[in-house]
Design an enzyme around this catalytic site. Sequence first.
Site, PDB file in Angstrom:
ATOM      1  N   ASP A  20      54.010 -35.103   0.946  1.00  0.00           N
ATOM      2  CA  ASP A  20      53.234 -35.157  -0.300  1.00  0.00           C
ATOM      3  C   ASP A  20      52.985 -33.745  -0.844  1.00  0.00           C
ATOM      4  O   ASP A  20      52.942 -32.780  -0.087  1.00  0.00           O
ATOM      5  CB  ASP A  20      51.902 -35.859  -0.014  1.00  0.00           C
ATOM      6  CG  ASP A  20      51.253 -36.380  -1.279  1.00  0.00           C
ATOM      7  OD1 ASP A  20      51.907 -36.359  -2.343  1.00  0.00           O
ATOM      8  OD2 ASP A  20      50.090 -36.811  -1.208  1.00  0.00           O
ATOM      9  N   ASN A  22      54.674 -32.353  -3.721  1.00  0.00           N
ATOM     10  CA  ASN A  22      55.775 -31.716  -4.466  1.00  0.00           C
ATOM     11  C   ASN A  22      55.357 -31.378  -5.899  1.00  0.00           C
ATOM     12  O   ASN A  22      55.622 -30.288  -6.408  1.00  0.00           O
ATOM     13  CB  ASN A  22      56.990 -32.648  -4.555  1.00  0.00           C
ATOM     14  CG  ASN A  22      57.668 -32.850  -3.217  1.00  0.00           C
ATOM     15  OD1 ASN A  22      57.352 -32.155  -2.253  1.00  0.00           O
ATOM     16  ND2 ASN A  22      58.593 -33.793  -3.149  1.00  0.00           N
ATOM     17  N   ARG A  24      52.302 -31.090  -7.260  1.00  0.00           N
ATOM     18  CA  ARG A  24      51.265 -30.060  -7.379  1.00  0.00           C
ATOM     19  C   ARG A  24      51.826 -28.678  -7.059  1.00  0.00           C
ATOM     20  O   ARG A  24      51.451 -27.691  -7.666  1.00  0.00           O
ATOM     21  CB  ARG A  24      50.088 -30.409  -6.455  1.00  0.00           C
ATOM     22  CG  ARG A  24      49.155 -31.468  -7.058  1.00  0.00           C
ATOM     23  CD  ARG A  24      48.223 -32.021  -6.030  1.00  0.00           C
ATOM     24  NE  ARG A  24      48.921 -32.880  -5.087  1.00  0.00           N
ATOM     25  CZ  ARG A  24      48.447 -33.217  -3.900  1.00  0.00           C
ATOM     26  NH1 ARG A  24      47.292 -32.741  -3.505  1.00  0.00           N
ATOM     27  NH2 ARG A  24      49.128 -34.023  -3.119  1.00  0.00           N
ATOM     28  N   TRP A  25      52.747 -28.619  -6.113  1.00  0.00           N
ATOM     29  CA  TRP A  25      53.385 -27.331  -5.774  1.00  0.00           C
ATOM     30  C   TRP A  25      54.053 -26.758  -7.021  1.00  0.00           C
ATOM     31  O   TRP A  25      53.917 -25.564  -7.325  1.00  0.00           O
ATOM     32  CB  TRP A  25      54.418 -27.569  -4.674  1.00  0.00           C
ATOM     33  CG  TRP A  25      55.180 -26.355  -4.247  1.00  0.00           C
ATOM     34  CD1 TRP A  25      54.846 -25.469  -3.271  1.00  0.00           C
ATOM     35  CD2 TRP A  25      56.438 -25.895  -4.797  1.00  0.00           C
ATOM     36  NE1 TRP A  25      55.797 -24.485  -3.171  1.00  0.00           N
ATOM     37  CE2 TRP A  25      56.787 -24.715  -4.092  1.00  0.00           C
ATOM     38  CE3 TRP A  25      57.302 -26.353  -5.794  1.00  0.00           C
ATOM     39  CZ2 TRP A  25      57.965 -24.006  -4.356  1.00  0.00           C
ATOM     40  CZ3 TRP A  25      58.448 -25.642  -6.066  1.00  0.00           C
ATOM     41  CH2 TRP A  25      58.777 -24.479  -5.354  1.00  0.00           C
ATOM     42  N   HIS A  37      60.252 -31.517  -6.368  1.00  0.00           N
ATOM     43  CA  HIS A  37      61.075 -32.442  -5.568  1.00  0.00           C
ATOM     44  C   HIS A  37      62.338 -31.732  -5.061  1.00  0.00           C
ATOM     45  O   HIS A  37      62.772 -31.951  -3.930  1.00  0.00           O
ATOM     46  CB  HIS A  37      61.454 -33.679  -6.389  1.00  0.00           C
ATOM     47  CG  HIS A  37      60.258 -34.511  -6.789  1.00  0.00           C
ATOM     48  ND1 HIS A  37      59.269 -34.856  -5.904  1.00  0.00           N
ATOM     49  CD2 HIS A  37      59.888 -35.054  -7.992  1.00  0.00           C
ATOM     50  CE1 HIS A  37      58.337 -35.582  -6.532  1.00  0.00           C
ATOM     51  NE2 HIS A  37      58.697 -35.709  -7.792  1.00  0.00           N
ATOM     52  N   SER A  65      58.156 -44.537  -2.022  1.00  0.00           N
ATOM     53  CA  SER A  65      57.424 -45.763  -1.692  1.00  0.00           C
ATOM     54  C   SER A  65      57.669 -46.818  -2.765  1.00  0.00           C
ATOM     55  O   SER A  65      58.032 -46.490  -3.907  1.00  0.00           O
ATOM     56  CB  SER A  65      55.924 -45.472  -1.578  1.00  0.00           C
ATOM     57  OG  SER A  65      55.316 -45.573  -2.843  1.00  0.00           O
ATOM     58  N   TRP A  69      57.760 -46.686  -7.940  1.00  0.00           N
ATOM     59  CA  TRP A  69      58.467 -47.175  -9.145  1.00  0.00           C
ATOM     60  C   TRP A  69      57.567 -47.056 -10.366  1.00  0.00           C
ATOM     61  O   TRP A  69      58.046 -47.053 -11.503  1.00  0.00           O
ATOM     62  CB  TRP A  69      58.872 -48.645  -8.980  1.00  0.00           C
ATOM     63  CG  TRP A  69      59.969 -48.905  -7.981  1.00  0.00           C
ATOM     64  CD1 TRP A  69      59.848 -49.581  -6.815  1.00  0.00           C
ATOM     65  CD2 TRP A  69      61.357 -48.513  -8.072  1.00  0.00           C
ATOM     66  NE1 TRP A  69      61.064 -49.620  -6.161  1.00  0.00           N
ATOM     67  CE2 TRP A  69      61.997 -48.985  -6.910  1.00  0.00           C
ATOM     68  CE3 TRP A  69      62.111 -47.800  -9.017  1.00  0.00           C
ATOM     69  CZ2 TRP A  69      63.356 -48.774  -6.660  1.00  0.00           C
ATOM     70  CZ3 TRP A  69      63.465 -47.599  -8.764  1.00  0.00           C
ATOM     71  CH2 TRP A  69      64.065 -48.080  -7.609  1.00  0.00           C
ATOM     72  N   LEU A 131      69.505 -36.691  17.001  1.00  0.00           N
ATOM     73  CA  LEU A 131      68.300 -37.024  16.224  1.00  0.00           C
ATOM     74  C   LEU A 131      68.561 -38.293  15.425  1.00  0.00           C
ATOM     75  O   LEU A 131      69.608 -38.421  14.785  1.00  0.00           O
ATOM     76  CB  LEU A 131      67.972 -35.871  15.254  1.00  0.00           C
ATOM     77  CG  LEU A 131      66.802 -36.101  14.289  1.00  0.00           C
ATOM     78  CD1 LEU A 131      65.467 -36.064  15.035  1.00  0.00           C
ATOM     79  CD2 LEU A 131      66.785 -35.033  13.180  1.00  0.00           C
ATOM     80  N   ARG A 185      50.916 -35.782   7.389  1.00  0.00           N
ATOM     81  CA  ARG A 185      50.880 -35.924   5.924  1.00  0.00           C
ATOM     82  C   ARG A 185      50.544 -34.571   5.328  1.00  0.00           C
ATOM     83  O   ARG A 185      49.511 -33.983   5.638  1.00  0.00           O
ATOM     84  CB  ARG A 185      49.842 -36.957   5.480  1.00  0.00           C
ATOM     85  CG  ARG A 185      49.831 -37.093   3.951  1.00  0.00           C
ATOM     86  CD  ARG A 185      48.981 -38.216   3.438  1.00  0.00           C
ATOM     87  NE  ARG A 185      49.217 -38.351   2.003  1.00  0.00           N
ATOM     88  CZ  ARG A 185      49.249 -39.475   1.333  1.00  0.00           C
ATOM     89  NH1 ARG A 185      49.043 -40.603   1.951  1.00  0.00           N
ATOM     90  NH2 ARG A 185      49.468 -39.489   0.029  1.00  0.00           N
ATOM     91  N   GLU A 204      49.092 -40.244  16.627  1.00  0.00           N
ATOM     92  CA  GLU A 204      48.146 -39.176  16.335  1.00  0.00           C
ATOM     93  C   GLU A 204      48.349 -38.817  14.865  1.00  0.00           C
ATOM     94  O   GLU A 204      49.495 -38.742  14.388  1.00  0.00           O
ATOM     95  CB  GLU A 204      48.431 -37.945  17.210  1.00  0.00           C
ATOM     96  CG  GLU A 204      48.224 -38.185  18.681  1.00  0.00           C
ATOM     97  CD  GLU A 204      46.770 -38.520  19.024  1.00  0.00           C
ATOM     98  OE1 GLU A 204      45.866 -37.979  18.380  1.00  0.00           O
ATOM     99  OE2 GLU A 204      46.564 -39.342  19.939  1.00  0.00           O
TER     100      GLU A 204
HETATM  101  C1  FPP Z   1      55.384 -36.901  -3.016  1.00  0.00           C
HETATM  102  O1  FPP Z   1      54.956 -35.760  -3.752  1.00  0.00           O
HETATM  103  C2  FPP Z   1      56.824 -36.883  -2.861  1.00  0.00           C
HETATM  104  C3  FPP Z   1      57.680 -37.868  -3.285  1.00  0.00           C
HETATM  105  C4  FPP Z   1      57.227 -39.093  -3.941  1.00  0.00           C
HETATM  106  C5  FPP Z   1      59.124 -37.726  -3.139  1.00  0.00           C
HETATM  107  C6  FPP Z   1      59.574 -37.167  -1.829  1.00  0.00           C
HETATM  108  C7  FPP Z   1      60.915 -36.609  -2.047  1.00  0.00           C
HETATM  109  C8  FPP Z   1      61.378 -35.456  -1.553  1.00  0.00           C
HETATM  110  C9  FPP Z   1      60.655 -34.604  -0.564  1.00  0.00           C
HETATM  111  C10 FPP Z   1      62.688 -34.968  -2.014  1.00  0.00           C
HETATM  112  C11 FPP Z   1      63.884 -35.245  -1.232  1.00  0.00           C
HETATM  113  C12 FPP Z   1      63.842 -36.241  -0.158  1.00  0.00           C
HETATM  114  C13 FPP Z   1      64.945 -36.526   0.575  1.00  0.00           C
HETATM  115  C14 FPP Z   1      64.843 -37.509   1.688  1.00  0.00           C
HETATM  116  C15 FPP Z   1      66.235 -35.890   0.279  1.00  0.00           C
HETATM  117  P1  FPP Z   1      54.233 -36.014  -5.139  1.00  0.00           P
HETATM  118  O2  FPP Z   1      55.259 -36.051  -6.198  1.00  0.00           O
HETATM  119  O3  FPP Z   1      53.397 -37.245  -5.050  1.00  0.00           O
HETATM  120  O4  FPP Z   1      53.338 -34.752  -5.238  1.00  0.00           O
HETATM  121  P2  FPP Z   1      51.904 -34.682  -5.940  1.00  0.00           P
HETATM  122  O5  FPP Z   1      50.973 -35.517  -5.094  1.00  0.00           O
HETATM  123  O6  FPP Z   1      51.573 -33.241  -5.875  1.00  0.00           O
HETATM  124  O7  FPP Z   1      52.055 -35.203  -7.328  1.00  0.00           O
END
Ligand code: FPP
Length: 243
Positions: A20, A22, A24-25, A37, A65, A69, A131, A185, A204
């Site tokens: 989680d 991406n 906000r980063w 992403h 998730s 969608w 793995l 997380r 854990e």
């Molecule tokens: C949550 O961050 C992240 C996602 C919904 C997408 C996860 C996808 C990746 C890490 C990219 C690639 C994955 C693979 C398996 C190649 P968010 O968008 O909810 O962040 P936020 O909470 O800051 O808005």
Amino acid sequence: MAIPGNHKEPQDLHVAIIMDGNGRWATRQGKPRFMGHQAGAERVREIVKVAPEYHISTLTLFAFSSDNWQRPTSEVEFLMRLFHSHLLSEIGECADNGIRLQFIGRRDRLNPALVTLMRQAEAKTAKGENLLLRAAVDYSSREAILQAAQRIRPNQPVSKKQFSRLLCGADPLHAAPADVDLLIRTGGEQRLSDFLLWECAYAELYFTHTFWPDFDKAALQKAMEEFHRRERRFGRVLQTIQT
Ligand code: FPP
């Protein structure tokens, strides 16, 4: 000290990650969300590479998730394209490095070309032994549990182990998933968000404020060190081994 009956070898860990933060980063850096992403996908590459160094034999990543969608169409389309291109570029390296790829979640709502690629990736990497890398795409744990429950035959008692097997669906390539040992997380929230609810019964939980694109090897190491400090009792009383 050891926990009687806990025979799990330390080199056989199942770690699951809710990646989680991406968006906000990216926003914090004045960039569009999709760049978060993209950076997140790079982190996936790095964490997968170093996972075996931490005795992780199964790594399950929450990529998308079933509730995702509901995000803007442009973001969903970007994520789907990112999964496709990332998978396409990584299959060969996974096969060469003994990484077995598997996907959990619904496939009927995904683009057929992506589903075909996922099948090919699973088949091409099926012999990997270093793995087991599982990506959860269009995944909802409650939905998976419901589907599994519906596969139970009437008047047929089912053990927890058999139910775990039912959770992976009818796919003969998939073995029953091991219970999760450590759930990480990133991004600061402290919830499970419908991820591996059955499999995390005794996991854990490790929450960090680090956004996923910043979660590097040092961050994984910190999480693993914290995990190894935890006292896992599985409901029992801890006993000191007498020598
Ligand atoms: C949550 O961050 C992240 C996602 C919904 C997408 C996860 C996808 C990746 C890490 C990219 C690639 C994955 C693979 C398996 C190649 P968010 O968008 O909810 O962040 P936020 O909470 O800051 O808005």
